[in-house]
Write a protein that holds these residues in place. Structure first.
Motif, PDB file in Angstrom:
ATOM      1  N   GLN A 111       1.047  -1.334  -0.027  1.00 29.67           N
ATOM      2  CA  GLN A 111      -0.210   0.003  -0.066  1.00 29.67           C
ATOM      3  C   GLN A 111       0.745   1.042   0.091  1.00 29.67           C
ATOM      4  O   GLN A 111       0.393   2.042  -0.463  1.00 29.67           O
ATOM      5  N   THR A 112       2.482   1.027   0.434  1.00 29.31           N
ATOM      6  CA  THR A 112       2.250   1.813   0.092  1.00 29.31           C
ATOM      7  C   THR A 112       3.472   2.263  -0.909  1.00 29.31           C
ATOM      8  O   THR A 112       3.423   3.503  -1.070  1.00 29.31           O
ATOM      9  N   LEU A 115       0.371   4.269  -3.093  1.00 28.92           N
ATOM     10  CA  LEU A 115       0.315   5.939  -2.547  1.00 28.92           C
ATOM     11  C   LEU A 115       1.548   6.691  -3.018  1.00 28.92           C
ATOM     12  O   LEU A 115       1.387   7.584  -3.173  1.00 28.92           O
ATOM     13  N   ARG A 125      -4.180   6.135  -4.582  1.00 33.59           N
ATOM     14  CA  ARG A 125      -3.875   5.758  -3.496  1.00 33.59           C
ATOM     15  C   ARG A 125      -3.855   7.009  -1.938  1.00 33.59           C
ATOM     16  O   ARG A 125      -3.764   6.700  -1.572  1.00 33.59           O
ATOM     17  N   LEU A 129      -3.513   5.438   0.845  1.00 37.43           N
ATOM     18  CA  LEU A 129      -2.693   6.426   2.664  1.00 37.43           C
ATOM     19  C   LEU A 129      -4.168   6.384   3.591  1.00 37.43           C
ATOM     20  O   LEU A 129      -2.963   5.740   4.405  1.00 37.43           O
TER      21      LEU A 129
END
Length: 264
Positions: A111-112, A115, A125, A129
């Protein structure tokens, strides 16, 4: 009778997917905000524009609310909230502990990356977050990196102050709520603790495996699992400082992740 039925219903829920409770997750987000660069704060505010509460704290519990608000995504992401590594000496191995990337360590990394990818649609994104804010909080709750055989302490029933609960719930919110502090008072208390990292060393991918292993080592400390079901103030006084330190670390690590992911 109604109260008993509600308790029975709660005990059937997959509580491995809950950590810190709403207060704890908001505190991690608020602590992180303190350490963000001005540019990263501005980028986050732009991503959150239009949310009901367009702040990090305002979306910190979004991932736990998916089961009610978006059951399909909630089910798909259920395993992303935790990783069971205590039975293996708190040494994370992706092949053994995180098949198909379904654990909190790989979810934070994945997930980072979403983002940080500015070529992706804003909606992707934004969702990433929300996941990152929540999962970094999750991985710092020790029982989210604990044992699988008792579902991260959910199956261990305890009694504190004459009330039945379980070890996971005690660490989620029980010890914090016992202090009867409001959010502002908790922030003052946690801000007084040392920072976990410095702003000058953000890095990607996030060191989520190390955070999980550190959380797990707390679970394996002598006395973490109480020897009997009925516990008292001594347990709380012994272990609440660890919970507070983990919240502080969670906030500082979340800031480092966001500063690195959104740096220009």
């Amino acid at each position: 009778m109604i109260r008993a039925l509600l308790l029975a219903l709660l005990l059937t829920l997959p509580l491995n997917a809950l950590a810190w409770g709403p207060l704890g997750h908001r505190l991690v987000a608020l602590l992180a905000w303190d350490e963000l660069t001005p540019q990263v704060r501005a980028d986050i505010q732009a991503l959150l524009a239009g949310e009901a509460d367009p702040t990090l704290a305002g979306v910190a519990n979004w991932a736990d609310e998916l089961r009610a608000n978006d059951p399909e995504l909630g089910k798909a992401s259920a395993k992303w909230h935790y990783v069971n590594i205590a039975q293996d000496g708190c040494v994370y191995d992706a092949a053994r502990h995180c098949r198909n990337g379904d654990c909190v360590v790989e979810a934070i990394r994945a997930q980072t990356a979403i983002l940080a990818d500015r070529s992706r649609p804003r909606e992707q994104r934004l969702q990433a977050l929300k996941f990152v804010v929540h999962f970094v909080g999750d991985v710092h709750q020790p029982l989210h990196a604990g044992y699988g055989h008792d579902k991260g302490g959910n199956d261990l029933q305890i009694n504190l102050d004459g009330r039945g609960s379980n070890l996971h719930a005690l660490w989620d919110s029980g010890m914090l709520n016992r202090e009867r502090l409001d959010e502002a008072a908790w922030l003052d208390r946690l801000r007084a603790l040392p920072l976990a990292v410095t702003l000058s060393r953000p890095a990607l991918p996030p060191d989520a495996a190390a955070w999980a292993e550190a959380s797990c080592r707390i679970v394996r400390e002598p006395g973490f699992y109480p020897p009997q079901a009925v516990i008292g103030d001594e347990y709380v006084q012994t272990w609440r400082p660890q919970a507070e330190a983990q919240l502080r670390r969670g906030g500082s690590h979340l800031a480092a992740v966001l500063n690195a992911a959104l740096a220009r």
